[in-house]
Each structure stands twice: as C-alpha cells, then as structure tokens.
Design a protein around this motif. Sequence first.
Motif, PDB file in Angstrom:
ATOM      1  N   GLN A  27       0.857  -1.187   0.000  1.00  0.00           N
ATOM      2  CA  GLN A  27       0.000   0.000   0.000  1.00  0.00           C
ATOM      3  C   GLN A  27       0.893   1.237   0.000  1.00  0.00           C
ATOM      4  O   GLN A  27       1.829   1.328   0.783  1.00  0.00           O
ATOM      5  N   THR A  28       0.575   2.153  -0.887  1.00  0.00           N
ATOM      6  CA  THR A  28       1.305   3.408  -0.936  1.00  0.00           C
ATOM      7  C   THR A  28       0.440   4.475  -0.274  1.00  0.00           C
ATOM      8  O   THR A  28      -0.630   4.806  -0.767  1.00  0.00           O
ATOM      9  N   LEU A  29       0.917   5.000   0.844  1.00  0.00           N
ATOM     10  CA  LEU A  29       0.140   5.957   1.627  1.00  0.00           C
ATOM     11  C   LEU A  29       0.791   7.338   1.598  1.00  0.00           C
ATOM     12  O   LEU A  29       2.017   7.470   1.709  1.00  0.00           O
ATOM     13  N   THR A  30      -0.037   8.355   1.444  1.00  0.00           N
ATOM     14  CA  THR A  30       0.473   9.710   1.556  1.00  0.00           C
ATOM     15  C   THR A  30       0.758  10.019   3.019  1.00  0.00           C
ATOM     16  O   THR A  30       0.264   9.354   3.928  1.00  0.00           O
ATOM     17  N   THR A  31       1.573  11.015   3.246  1.00  0.00           N
ATOM     18  CA  THR A  31       1.892  11.490   4.594  1.00  0.00           C
ATOM     19  C   THR A  31       1.635  12.994   4.623  1.00  0.00           C
ATOM     20  O   THR A  31       1.432  13.617   3.574  1.00  0.00           O
ATOM     21  N   PRO A  32       1.660  13.617   5.798  1.00  0.00           N
ATOM     22  CA  PRO A  32       1.499  15.073   5.845  1.00  0.00           C
ATOM     23  C   PRO A  32       2.619  15.829   5.131  1.00  0.00           C
ATOM     24  O   PRO A  32       2.511  17.026   4.895  1.00  0.00           O
ATOM     25  N   ASN A  33       3.690  15.115   4.786  1.00  0.00           N
ATOM     26  CA  ASN A  33       4.800  15.699   4.038  1.00  0.00           C
ATOM     27  C   ASN A  33       4.654  15.293   2.577  1.00  0.00           C
ATOM     28  O   ASN A  33       4.745  14.114   2.234  1.00  0.00           O
ATOM     29  N   LEU A  37       6.498   9.489   1.015  1.00  0.00           N
ATOM     30  CA  LEU A  37       5.456   8.480   0.893  1.00  0.00           C
ATOM     31  C   LEU A  37       5.811   7.281   1.774  1.00  0.00           C
ATOM     32  O   LEU A  37       6.984   6.945   1.937  1.00  0.00           O
ATOM     33  N   LYS A  38       4.782   6.658   2.303  1.00  0.00           N
ATOM     34  CA  LYS A  38       4.954   5.464   3.126  1.00  0.00           C
ATOM     35  C   LYS A  38       4.504   4.254   2.316  1.00  0.00           C
ATOM     36  O   LYS A  38       3.371   4.204   1.843  1.00  0.00           O
ATOM     37  N   PHE A  39       5.393   3.260   2.180  1.00  0.00           N
ATOM     38  CA  PHE A  39       5.096   2.034   1.451  1.00  0.00           C
ATOM     39  C   PHE A  39       4.925   0.923   2.480  1.00  0.00           C
ATOM     40  O   PHE A  39       5.890   0.503   3.121  1.00  0.00           O
TER      41      PHE A  39
END
Length: 263
Positions: A27-33, A37-39
Amino acid sequence: MITNRLMNKCVSSPLRSVTWRRLITIQTLTTPNENALKFLNKDNELLQTRGSKSIVIKNTDQNLISHSDLASKIFAQCPGVESLMIGDDFLTVNKDSQVPWAQIQSDVIDLLTQQLASGKNVISDEFHAIKEDNEAGYQINEMKFDLTEEDEEIKELIEELIETRIRPAILEDGGDIDFRGWDPESGTVYLKLQGACTSCSSSEVTLKYGIESMLKHYVDEVKEVIQMMDPEQEIALKEFDKLEKKLQSKDENDGTTAPASAS
C-alpha cells in the motif's frame, strides 16, 4: 508532521494505491509531508523484527548504503530519493521536491516487493557497528543528565508515553521518534523526529501542539519539548533564516517612500 491521533484537526492519510507483486501487497500511503510516501506491506512480511527502531539511510551515507541491498538499489535506480526510513513492515521514502512521484514510485514498489519476496535481511550483520563507528546517518546520542531516583522514574514515564501513546501515531504517518534525553532542571525533553517528519513543514507544530501538549498533560514536570537536528537540518534551517531575513529586508526597502524633490 501533524498526526490525527495527536491533533483532531488532521484526517488520516488516504490510500494512494495498492499494488500486487508476487502475492505481496504494497500500500502506498500519503503522509502530511508531500515529499514523503509510506510504502506499507500488508502480508506480514517484515523488513525488521516487529517493534524494532526505524533505520534511517541518507543518499550521502555511502558506508551504510553498501550494507543494505535495498537501499543500494533504490538510490541507484530512483534518482531524486534523498533518504529512506526502514521500519518493521514499511518503508518511508523522502524525495527531492523537484522530482515527481510518478517518476520513482513504481520502481520503489518493485524493489521493495523483490526485497520482501527474497526473504533476505534488509541490512548486513555489520550495519549497526559501521553506523556507530562512522557516525553515519547522523545518529544523535542520548543526552546525559544527573538524575535522582525520582528523576529516573519521571524519565521512564516519559519514555513509556512516547513509546505507547506518541510513537504509534507517528509511525502511522510514515515517521518515527527517538527519545534523546530528559533534563529535570529545566523540564526539557529532547526528541529526534525521523522519516516523513524530517522535512515536513508542520513538524514543529506537531512537536509543540501535539507531543509537547500530551507530555505536559501527563507529566507535570515537563515544561518544554525540543527537537534535536542533524547537521544537514541545522544548515538548511540557517540558510532558510538567512533567505527569510533577506526577503524581509527587501520588502522593507521596497516599501520605503523616496523623499519628494524640492520645488
């Protein structure tokens, strides 16, 4: 970085994509930055032992890169990646703001999937020893203070709150946090933010209005929380301050009214 668990003003990071490779779900998740990206792996294939401290590797840490096959491949094949944070079941990638995610995202997913499918260790056995010997990754040592027995109890409470209440929320948004020290004389807690938090514009807000507020609420002795920065962050902050002062000075000069000529 503002996490919704620390501040109710923020919503959780939305799912960007789900990619299947060799029966492994990433899952590729956005972050507040926006530049991080968080994988996240969803199949219980771990990059590290569950609960391990995150590992940060920068594109300038050649000694560390050579002892991580995953890092070596990502930095070589994904131009624009500035740093990696390797958690237990996720990878956070920080990139240059000028490089679009479309240029590197799919390659990161492929390389991460290959790493997980291989079952190999993400770092070599010598990795941590090399990191300590060469100060790679700009590891900031814990600050030491003379603590009484009562101070030690307060320190343990602070560490427990960070580990159980604060760190899980930070990890969820692709970052991590390290406790670096407790000064009972000034009431100051020293912390180090990592991963997506490193270059996030709202990290100071998270630190002051999220983390600091929580620690003050539960521990009366805490008066302030300070973020410790590595050399690169300090240089960038100083350069930003210089630019800000220069622009402010220019605005003031542009707004000055020239004296009227004599008639």
